[in-house]
Motif scaffolding. Structure first.
Motif, PDB file in Angstrom:
ATOM      1  N   MET A  21       6.276  -5.753 -90.388  1.00 34.26           N
ATOM      2  CA  MET A  21       4.884  -6.188 -90.501  1.00 34.26           C
ATOM      3  C   MET A  21       4.309  -6.403 -89.108  1.00 34.26           C
ATOM      4  N   ASN A  22       3.207  -5.704 -88.770  1.00 30.73           N
ATOM      5  CA  ASN A  22       2.638  -5.841 -87.439  1.00 30.73           C
ATOM      6  C   ASN A  22       1.623  -6.977 -87.391  1.00 30.73           C
ATOM      7  N   THR A  23       1.074  -7.206 -86.179  1.00 29.16           N
ATOM      8  CA  THR A  23       0.166  -8.336 -85.973  1.00 29.16           C
ATOM      9  C   THR A  23      -1.076  -8.245 -86.846  1.00 29.16           C
ATOM     10  N   THR A  24      -1.628  -7.034 -86.994  1.00 29.10           N
ATOM     11  CA  THR A  24      -2.828  -6.861 -87.819  1.00 29.10           C
ATOM     12  C   THR A  24      -2.548  -7.216 -89.267  1.00 29.10           C
ATOM     13  N   GLU A  25      -1.393  -6.785 -89.770  1.00 38.38           N
ATOM     14  CA  GLU A  25      -1.025  -7.094 -91.154  1.00 38.38           C
ATOM     15  C   GLU A  25      -0.825  -8.588 -91.349  1.00 38.38           C
ATOM     16  N   ILE A  26      -0.226  -9.243 -90.347  1.00 44.14           N
ATOM     17  CA  ILE A  26      -0.043 -10.697 -90.417  1.00 44.14           C
ATOM     18  C   ILE A  26      -1.398 -11.389 -90.499  1.00 44.14           C
ATOM     19  N   LYS A  27      -2.311 -10.984 -89.613  1.00 43.88           N
ATOM     20  CA  LYS A  27      -3.657 -11.564 -89.581  1.00 43.88           C
ATOM     21  C   LYS A  27      -4.353 -11.387 -90.928  1.00 43.88           C
ATOM     22  N   ASP A  28      -4.297 -10.164 -91.492  1.00 40.08           N
ATOM     23  CA  ASP A  28      -4.956  -9.885 -92.767  1.00 40.08           C
ATOM     24  C   ASP A  28      -4.377 -10.730 -93.894  1.00 40.08           C
ATOM     25  N   LEU A  29      -3.044 -10.906 -93.881  1.00 42.13           N
ATOM     26  CA  LEU A  29      -2.398 -11.669 -94.936  1.00 42.13           C
ATOM     27  C   LEU A  29      -2.801 -13.135 -94.878  1.00 42.13           C
ATOM     28  N   ILE A  30      -2.865 -13.691 -93.659  1.00 45.56           N
ATOM     29  CA  ILE A  30      -3.248 -15.098 -93.523  1.00 45.56           C
ATOM     30  C   ILE A  30      -4.703 -15.303 -93.904  1.00 45.56           C
ATOM     31  N   GLU A  31      -5.567 -14.324 -93.604  1.00 45.82           N
ATOM     32  CA  GLU A  31      -6.958 -14.415 -94.018  1.00 45.82           C
ATOM     33  C   GLU A  31      -7.065 -14.407 -95.543  1.00 45.82           C
ATOM     34  N   LYS A  32      -6.230 -13.601 -96.200  1.00 43.53           N
ATOM     35  CA  LYS A  32      -6.205 -13.590 -97.671  1.00 43.53           C
ATOM     36  C   LYS A  32      -5.766 -14.945 -98.214  1.00 43.53           C
ATOM     37  N   TYR A  33      -4.750 -15.534 -97.553  1.00 44.71           N
ATOM     38  CA  TYR A  33      -4.275 -16.856 -97.961  1.00 44.71           C
ATOM     39  C   TYR A  33      -5.395 -17.885 -97.819  1.00 44.71           C
ATOM     40  N   ASN A  34      -6.112 -17.813 -96.700  1.00 47.16           N
ATOM     41  CA  ASN A  34      -7.167 -18.786 -96.402  1.00 47.16           C
ATOM     42  C   ASN A  34      -8.329 -18.674 -97.377  1.00 47.16           C
ATOM     43  N   SER A  35      -8.612 -17.445 -97.869  1.00 44.09           N
ATOM     44  CA  SER A  35      -9.706 -17.244 -98.815  1.00 44.09           C
ATOM     45  C   SER A  35      -9.249 -17.313-100.267  1.00 44.09           C
ATOM     46  N   GLN A  36      -7.968 -17.644-100.482  1.00 42.82           N
ATOM     47  CA  GLN A  36      -7.377 -17.786-101.813  1.00 42.82           C
ATOM     48  C   GLN A  36      -7.423 -16.490-102.619  1.00 42.82           C
ATOM     49  N   THR A  37      -7.274 -15.354-101.940  1.00 39.61           N
ATOM     50  CA  THR A  37      -7.191 -14.069-102.627  1.00 39.61           C
ATOM     51  C   THR A  37      -5.794 -13.474-102.563  1.00 39.61           C
ATOM     52  N   ALA A  38      -4.860 -14.196-101.949  1.00 41.63           N
ATOM     53  CA  ALA A  38      -3.481 -13.711-101.839  1.00 41.63           C
ATOM     54  C   ALA A  38      -2.767 -13.819-103.186  1.00 41.63           C
ATOM     55  N   THR A  39      -1.800 -12.929-103.422  1.00 38.71           N
ATOM     56  CA  THR A  39      -0.991 -13.006-104.629  1.00 38.71           C
ATOM     57  C   THR A  39      -0.014 -14.175-104.519  1.00 38.71           C
ATOM     58  N   THR A  40       0.638 -14.493-105.627  1.00 35.24           N
ATOM     59  CA  THR A  40       1.617 -15.580-105.634  1.00 35.24           C
ATOM     60  C   THR A  40       2.726 -15.309-104.625  1.00 35.24           C
ATOM     61  N   GLU A  41       3.191 -14.051-104.560  1.00 34.61           N
ATOM     62  CA  GLU A  41       4.252 -13.696-103.625  1.00 34.61           C
ATOM     63  C   GLU A  41       3.774 -13.833-102.178  1.00 34.61           C
ATOM     64  N   GLU A  42       2.528 -13.418-101.912  1.00 38.06           N
ATOM     65  CA  GLU A  42       1.994 -13.515-100.556  1.00 38.06           C
ATOM     66  C   GLU A  42       1.818 -14.966-100.128  1.00 38.06           C
ATOM     67  N   LYS A  43       1.336 -15.815-101.072  1.00 31.24           N
ATOM     68  CA  LYS A  43       1.190 -17.241-100.770  1.00 31.24           C
ATOM     69  C   LYS A  43       2.550 -17.862-100.419  1.00 31.24           C
ATOM     70  N   LYS A  44       3.569 -17.503-101.202  1.00 31.65           N
ATOM     71  CA  LYS A  44       4.902 -18.046-100.971  1.00 31.65           C
ATOM     72  C   LYS A  44       5.411 -17.631 -99.595  1.00 31.65           C
ATOM     73  N   LEU A  45       5.164 -16.382 -99.217  1.00 33.20           N
ATOM     74  CA  LEU A  45       5.621 -15.879 -97.927  1.00 33.20           C
ATOM     75  C   LEU A  45       4.954 -16.629 -96.783  1.00 33.20           C
ATOM     76  N   VAL A  46       3.630 -16.829 -96.868  1.00 33.47           N
ATOM     77  CA  VAL A  46       2.910 -17.544 -95.807  1.00 33.47           C
ATOM     78  C   VAL A  46       3.415 -18.966 -95.680  1.00 33.47           C
ATOM     79  N   GLU A  47       3.613 -19.659 -96.813  1.00 31.10           N
ATOM     80  CA  GLU A  47       4.075 -21.044 -96.778  1.00 31.10           C
ATOM     81  C   GLU A  47       5.490 -21.142 -96.199  1.00 31.10           C
ATOM     82  N   GLU A  48       6.312 -20.120 -96.461  1.00 29.59           N
ATOM     83  CA  GLU A  48       7.643 -20.097 -95.858  1.00 29.59           C
ATOM     84  C   GLU A  48       7.543 -19.951 -94.337  1.00 29.59           C
ATOM     85  N   TRP A  49       6.581 -19.175 -93.855  1.00 32.50           N
ATOM     86  CA  TRP A  49       6.383 -19.054 -92.409  1.00 32.50           C
ATOM     87  C   TRP A  49       6.076 -20.408 -91.799  1.00 32.50           C
TER      88      TRP A  49
END
Length: 382
Positions: free
Chosen positions: A1-29
């Protein structure tokens, strides 16, 4: 996962559009970088941020050593650093001593980050079953008495006849938003309703009889479909608002001193007991349950009244508790006051999708100084 993908995923988390799996991954980070410390021998902030990103990405990427970011690529890593390090109450402190040394500590974060609200609501059907709309796939979610309920691709709830509706058997539904939620729905007559955080609308799947009646708690904006033979009535705990076809906003939160109904288009009549008032566009009716009276005022800035629907906080000479109640509902965070509440008025406009840290920074420009800790926002004297 590159920096752009990380940024996009965290933005999804922040806007509450991330999937359950994506939310879990961010919280583990977050848990993995909890308490991490960095000490450098150079004083440039950019070098500090670069090493923070390197540390975070090294945790995330399972293979390949993190790529060192060049100075001419500042924006990609800067955005990722800010989103990773500042979101949800995480802070980075920079200290500069007499010696050329900078230290940075990522403070302990909460298990439940404070994030902006999103498109969240629960549909309560007539049989008592509940449908969590933000976890439901697009398409038909229910069919009641010949009226189907559809979640559209744009995330709104649509009621429409299937052609064999039995009007006598109209069912009662309720759509409720939690703290940190909002939702848009279209009733079977074409009336559109936008719900703010911590609000609800109770309505029949089909309007039977001589009137169209719904019940509201919290705050809602209505664009009522015109029907001269069947008035539309909004019932709150303090009043009945009657319209034929119009655009208006009603703020009826239980923790607000006044219920405020603001007319943008058309005309409405407000009734409270044996008292009533007729509003024209640009007017607002304020009701106080304790004094049992209706006060009508001209509103200079109608945009401020419905700013929440358009994605903004907009304050117009608002007192501090009023400002922070809106913040508390949208970010689902407890607000506490450290010391005496200043008797000041505040004006300004802030996007509702900003991180809580950015929000606090923007509030500080207006003289509202806050600290984020343990899922709380503490308001401090200057």
């Amino acid at each position: 996962m590159n920096t752009t993908e990380i940024k996009d995923l965290i933005e999804k988390y922040n806007s509450q559009t991330a999937t359950t799996e994506e939310k879990k991954l961010v919280e583990e980070w977050y848990e993995r970088i909890d308490g991490a410390e960095l000490t450098l021998n150079q004083s440039e902030d950019i070098e500090v941020k670069e090493q923070i990103l390197s540390r975070v990405t090294s945790r995330i990427q399972k293979s390949a050593k993190p790529k060192r970011v060049r100075l001419n690529d500042v924006w990609p890593f800067k955005a990722a650093v800010i989103l990773v390090a500042f979101m949800a109450g995480t802070y980075i402190y920079f200290k500069q001593n007499s010696r050329p040394q900078v230290s940075s500590t990522i403070a302990k974060i909460n298990k439940k980050p404070i994030v902006p609200g999103g498109n969240n609501a629960v549909l309560l059907l007539a049989d008592g079953s509940q449908i969590i709309l933000n976890k439901t796939s697009d398409g038909q979610v229910a069919n009641q008495s010949g009226v189907e309920v559809i979640k559209t691709k744009s995330g709104e709830l649509l009621y429409r006849f299937t052609g064999n509706s039995t009007a006598e058997a109209a069912a009662i539904n309720t759509v409720s938003t939690p703290r940190g939620g909002q939702y848009h729905l279209i009733l079977v007559d074409g009336t559109e309703v936008w719900l703010n955080a911590s609000s609800s609308v109770r309505f029949p799947t089909a309007f039977v009889g001589k009137e169209r009646k719904v019940e509201v708690t919290g705050e809602a904006y209505f664009e009522v479909a015109k029907n001269k033979t069947k008035p539309f009535i909004v019932h709150t705990n303090q009043s009945d608002i009657q319209v034929l076809g119009t655009h208006f906003n009603v703020n009826a939160y239980a923790d607000e001193e006044y219920q405020r109904t603001t007319l943008l288009e058309g005309s409405i009549e407000i009734k409270q007991g044996n008292k009533k008032a007729l509003l024209k566009p640009g007017q607002q009716a304020s009701l106080n349950l304790k004094t049992a009276g209706i006060k009508v005022n001209e509103i200079a800035d109608l945009e401020a009244v419905v700013a929440w629907k358009n994605g903004y906080f907009q304050f117009d000479r608002s007192d501090l508790p009023s400002v922070m109640r809106q913040v508390s509902r949208w970010y689902d965070a407890e607000v506490i006051y450290n010391g005496k509440i200043p008797a000041k008025q505040y004006s300004g406009k802030i996007p509702r999708n900003v991180s809580v840290v950015k929000l606090v920074e923007m509030l500080a420009y207006s003289g509202i100084h806050c600290k984020i800790e343990n899922n709380q926002i503490t308001v401090n004297p200057k």
